[in-house]
Design a protein around this motif. Structure first.
Motif, PDB file in Angstrom:
ATOM      1  N   THR A  42       0.828  -1.194   0.000  1.00 18.09           N
ATOM      2  CA  THR A  42       0.000   0.000   0.000  1.00 18.09           C
ATOM      3  C   THR A  42       0.867   1.250   0.000  1.00 18.09           C
ATOM      4  O   THR A  42       0.437   2.306   0.423  1.00 18.09           O
ATOM      5  N   ALA A  92      -4.421  10.433  -7.942  1.00 14.24           N
ATOM      6  CA  ALA A  92      -5.604  10.481  -7.083  1.00 14.24           C
ATOM      7  C   ALA A  92      -6.116  11.917  -6.967  1.00 14.24           C
ATOM      8  O   ALA A  92      -7.330  12.158  -7.028  1.00 14.24           O
ATOM      9  N   ARG A 118      -3.783   9.131   2.713  1.00 13.68           N
ATOM     10  CA  ARG A 118      -4.669   8.024   2.331  1.00 13.68           C
ATOM     11  C   ARG A 118      -6.072   8.222   2.878  1.00 13.68           C
ATOM     12  O   ARG A 118      -7.057   7.991   2.186  1.00 13.68           O
ATOM     13  N   GLN A 119      -6.153   8.635   4.133  1.00  9.80           N
ATOM     14  CA  GLN A 119      -7.462   8.837   4.750  1.00  9.80           C
ATOM     15  C   GLN A 119      -8.237   9.939   4.014  1.00  9.80           C
ATOM     16  O   GLN A 119      -9.437   9.794   3.777  1.00  9.80           O
ATOM     17  N   GLU A 150      -9.434   8.338   0.810  1.00 11.87           N
ATOM     18  CA  GLU A 150     -10.449   7.306   1.054  1.00 11.87           C
ATOM     19  C   GLU A 150     -11.782   7.895   1.486  1.00 11.87           C
ATOM     20  O   GLU A 150     -12.833   7.358   1.153  1.00 11.87           O
ATOM     21  N   GLN A 151     -11.752   9.022   2.183  1.00  6.05           N
ATOM     22  CA  GLN A 151     -13.006   9.673   2.580  1.00  6.05           C
ATOM     23  C   GLN A 151     -13.788  10.168   1.362  1.00  6.05           C
ATOM     24  O   GLN A 151     -14.993  10.347   1.443  1.00  6.05           O
ATOM     25  N   SER A 153      -9.255   4.752  -3.471  1.00  9.68           N
ATOM     26  CA  SER A 153      -8.305   3.861  -2.814  1.00  9.68           C
ATOM     27  C   SER A 153      -7.122   3.637  -3.753  1.00  9.68           C
ATOM     28  O   SER A 153      -7.263   3.670  -4.972  1.00  9.68           O
ATOM     29  N   ARG A 198      -3.510   1.388  -4.669  1.00 12.77           N
ATOM     30  CA  ARG A 198      -2.790   0.126  -4.523  1.00 12.77           C
ATOM     31  C   ARG A 198      -1.584   0.145  -5.460  1.00 12.77           C
ATOM     32  O   ARG A 198      -1.673   0.619  -6.585  1.00 12.77           O
ATOM     33  N   THR A 223     -14.595   4.916  -6.040  1.00  8.88           N
ATOM     34  CA  THR A 223     -15.910   4.383  -5.750  1.00  8.88           C
ATOM     35  C   THR A 223     -16.926   5.513  -5.940  1.00  8.88           C
ATOM     36  O   THR A 223     -16.814   6.562  -5.303  1.00  8.88           O
TER      37      THR A 223
END
Length: 88
Positions: A8, A18, A59-60, A63-64, A68, A70, A81
């Motif tokens: 990760t 991202a 990352r948080q 992700e919020q 995500s 990888r 998502t």
């Protein structure tokens, strides 16, 4: 038991990608992750690595927003998502 293990590790390229998916500036990410903009700039520019705690904060923040990340020795992936309007 032959489980595939994915690293990760956040790379500068994954971080830029991202941010791009979310249409965030470096300042946007810095604010959401509660780190300095210079931390983002220097990491993405390859000037220094991140501390584990800083990586976790980035990352948080991603992700919020449903992103995500990888990576392993063969590939890097950014997964988004899509949330419905009714989801928080």
């Amino acid at each position: 038991m032959n489980q595939e293990q994915k690293s990760t590790l956040l790379t500068p390229a994954l971080c830029r990608g991202a941010r791009g998916m979310l249409d965030w500036t470096q300042a946007d990410l810095a604010e959401r992750a509660q780190v300095s903009r210079s931390t983002i700039r220097d990491f993405e520019g390859g000037r220094h690595d991140l501390h584990r705690a800083t990586e976790a904060q980035l990352r948080q923040a991603f992700e919020q927003e449903g992103v995500s990340l990888r990576s392993d020795e063969r590939e890097m992936r950014i997964l988004l998502t899509i949330r419905s309007a009714s989801e928080p």
